[in-house]
Design a protein around this motif. Structure first.
Motif, PDB file in Angstrom:
ATOM      1  N   LEU A  12      38.780  32.753  31.075  1.00 47.23           N
ATOM      2  CA  LEU A  12      39.025  33.809  30.102  1.00 47.23           C
ATOM      3  C   LEU A  12      39.459  35.099  30.801  1.00 47.23           C
ATOM      4  O   LEU A  12      40.397  35.781  30.352  1.00 47.23           O
ATOM      5  CB  LEU A  12      37.723  34.026  29.328  1.00 47.23           C
ATOM      6  N   ARG A  13      38.789  35.423  31.925  1.00 48.39           N
ATOM      7  CA  ARG A  13      39.185  36.623  32.684  1.00 48.39           C
ATOM      8  C   ARG A  13      40.617  36.513  33.159  1.00 48.39           C
ATOM      9  O   ARG A  13      41.379  37.459  33.108  1.00 48.39           O
ATOM     10  CB  ARG A  13      38.252  36.821  33.891  1.00 48.39           C
ATOM     11  N   ALA A  14      40.989  35.292  33.608  1.00 48.03           N
ATOM     12  CA  ALA A  14      42.350  35.094  34.110  1.00 48.03           C
ATOM     13  C   ALA A  14      43.363  35.321  32.993  1.00 48.03           C
ATOM     14  O   ALA A  14      44.429  35.922  33.202  1.00 48.03           O
ATOM     15  CB  ALA A  14      42.506  33.679  34.688  1.00 48.03           C
ATOM     16  N   LEU A  15      43.031  34.856  31.783  1.00 47.47           N
ATOM     17  CA  LEU A  15      43.980  34.984  30.672  1.00 47.47           C
ATOM     18  C   LEU A  15      44.140  36.433  30.200  1.00 47.47           C
ATOM     19  O   LEU A  15      45.193  36.793  29.676  1.00 47.47           O
ATOM     20  CB  LEU A  15      43.500  34.126  29.479  1.00 47.47           C
ATOM     21  N   THR A  16      43.069  37.240  30.351  1.00 44.84           N
ATOM     22  CA  THR A  16      43.111  38.587  29.790  1.00 44.84           C
ATOM     23  C   THR A  16      43.425  39.648  30.836  1.00 44.84           C
ATOM     24  O   THR A  16      43.497  40.829  30.511  1.00 44.84           O
ATOM     25  CB  THR A  16      41.760  38.936  29.129  1.00 44.84           C
ATOM     26  N   ARG A  17      43.573  39.207  32.075  1.00 46.17           N
ATOM     27  CA  ARG A  17      43.866  40.161  33.150  1.00 46.17           C
ATOM     28  C   ARG A  17      45.264  40.752  32.910  1.00 46.17           C
ATOM     29  O   ARG A  17      46.197  40.017  32.600  1.00 46.17           O
ATOM     30  CB  ARG A  17      43.830  39.421  34.485  1.00 46.17           C
ATOM     31  N   ARG A  18      45.368  42.087  33.074  1.00 45.48           N
ATOM     32  CA  ARG A  18      46.699  42.701  32.954  1.00 45.48           C
ATOM     33  C   ARG A  18      47.530  42.333  34.176  1.00 45.48           C
ATOM     34  O   ARG A  18      47.023  42.337  35.281  1.00 45.48           O
ATOM     35  CB  ARG A  18      46.570  44.232  32.899  1.00 45.48           C
ATOM     36  N   PRO A  19      48.807  42.026  33.980  1.00 38.11           N
ATOM     37  CA  PRO A  19      49.643  41.737  35.151  1.00 38.11           C
ATOM     38  C   PRO A  19      49.709  42.966  36.047  1.00 38.11           C
ATOM     39  O   PRO A  19      49.697  44.097  35.559  1.00 38.11           O
ATOM     40  CB  PRO A  19      51.012  41.427  34.549  1.00 38.11           C
ATOM     41  N   PRO A  20      49.735  42.764  37.375  1.00 42.52           N
ATOM     42  CA  PRO A  20      49.809  43.918  38.290  1.00 42.52           C
ATOM     43  C   PRO A  20      51.078  44.712  38.001  1.00 42.52           C
ATOM     44  O   PRO A  20      52.132  44.151  37.703  1.00 42.52           O
ATOM     45  CB  PRO A  20      49.855  43.278  39.684  1.00 42.52           C
ATOM     46  N   GLU A  21      50.956  46.031  38.137  1.00 42.67           N
ATOM     47  CA  GLU A  21      52.135  46.888  37.943  1.00 42.67           C
ATOM     48  C   GLU A  21      53.172  46.563  39.006  1.00 42.67           C
ATOM     49  O   GLU A  21      52.848  46.290  40.151  1.00 42.67           O
ATOM     50  CB  GLU A  21      51.719  48.374  38.099  1.00 42.67           C
ATOM     51  N   GLU A  22      54.417  46.626  38.606  1.00 41.69           N
ATOM     52  CA  GLU A  22      55.497  46.375  39.577  1.00 41.69           C
ATOM     53  C   GLU A  22      55.538  47.519  40.566  1.00 41.69           C
ATOM     54  O   GLU A  22      55.335  48.668  40.224  1.00 41.69           O
ATOM     55  CB  GLU A  22      56.841  46.290  38.829  1.00 41.69           C
TER      56      GLU A  22
END
Lengths: 245, 245
Positions: free
Chosen positions: B235-245
């Motif tokens: 669940l944490r993996a699914l809701t993690r925000r993608p790292p900023e470019e």
């Protein structure tokens, strides 16, 4: 009507024609008829497969062929995987009796149930077992744990027939004539004992005990009326005086 | 120690080497080891007999050969004859389960028990059946009543092992980690529901019912502590925000 409320037997990459034929024979023995084969080695139909099937060749003729296990299971609701080995998967583990009780319950509720059997030498892969809801394994001697493929199908088919309440013996040991009335048995005893008295068989001090013991022995035979008649006839023959010359 | 408290399997004039080998294998699977052969066709040792025996060749090596059924039974106290057909003999008729319960009781009392199996094509003669105390027959489909010789031995061996209380499964489906404490399950639910709230998943008027249904679904999984940890990680993996470019 195809594939009614009976489990479907699914052989994964079976290799030996005689095992597939013997599987069909074993299925027929206990009333199963739906066979699926995943990628049988050497293609299908397979040479020699009918020779060991006895009169269950209709099961071979009706076998459905699939190229993957997932396809062979696609329309099923509940799947059992047979394996001799622990797989480290947290599934329920049944013996063939409890597994077939579970299957019979689900079949009765209208579910389609399949049972996976693996390759002769290496069984099912962990990924294939992972496609199943639960596991069936057999209560074998750990030193001789290798069941032949058709033998494991036989045990599952046998237990399914029992779980489905269809395991009726082809005949029973009913008496051919009724049990003898006690009066007839006692008349036989008295006739036998009179003959033995006449023949001087009993040492007088032991007579009563010997009679009780012999009556006990005859009671254990649980004689029918016909048995009593036969025995009295034999006794008459033994005590008949030879005809005068 | 030879022939301890297990039934002795007696094959009368078996014809096919593979059936004798498979018989030995089936015996070994369920802990039997005493095999007697009456007048095996083609003599003994028989060519090819070991090929189908898997690792039960010790049973073949220890097989005793007799020239008549009466000799093969001479030292036994109780004999069962297997047959698919009614014989018009007033004997008790057992299924393999009840027959082996009777056998196990007698074996436990120190009797030597043997089980007769007939020829592949014609079974036992009436005279041979007449040498037995009782009959074992199988609850087969009457339209497909012909059991292979080794298959019928397998069913008898399987039922003996059960009747003798030795039918233990080689492994069970125990949980690899303990069941999750309810606190951990509820924490998972709340975390999942908060994520779904944040994602705008629930139509407000249906929210409470949807939550109850999904909690029900998760309860049916009967999660372990490890399962809860794995699920929260996913669940944490699914809701993690993608790292900023």
């Amino acid at each position: 009507m195809t594939e009614p409320n009976r489990p479907i037997i699914i052989l994964v990459e079976p290799q030996l024609a005689e095992n597939i034929g013997m599987t069909a024979r074993a299925m027929g023995n206990f009333g199963l008829d739906a066979l699926r084969l995943v990628n049988p080695k050497g293609g299908w139909p397979m040479k020699g497969v009918r020779e060991t099937a006895s009169n269950a060749t209709h099961i071979l003729d009706g076998a459905r062929i699939f190229s993957t296990v997932a396809e062979a299971l696609a329309d099923l609701h509940y799947v059992l995987a047979t394996t001799a080995r622990e797989r480290g998967q947290m599934k329920r583990v049944f013996g063939p009796d409890d597994g077939m009780a579970e299957a019979a319950g689900r079949l009765g509720a209208g579910e389609r149930v399949g049972i996976l059997f693996g390759r002769e030498r290496v069984g099912l892969s962990n990924d294939e077992v992972s496609l199943a809801d639960a596991i069936v394994t057999f209560p074998v001697d750990p030193d001789h744990a290798s069941l032949n493929l058709a033998q494991s199908v036989l045990l599952v088919a046998y237990e399914w027939r029992r779980a489905a309440g269809q395991a009726v013996l082809p005949f029973t040991g009913g008496l051919r004539s009724g049990p003898a009335p006690r009066e007839a048995v006692i008349a036989l005893f008295e006739s036998l004992e009179a003959d033995l008295d006449a023949a001087g068989y009993y040492p007088p001090p032991k007579r009563d005990g010997m009679i009780r013991n012999m009556r006990d022995m005859f009671h254990r035979m649980a004689m029918t009326e016909q048995d009593v008649r036969s025995f009295r006839g034999a006794l008459r023959a033994l005590t008949r005086r030879p005809p005068e010359e």
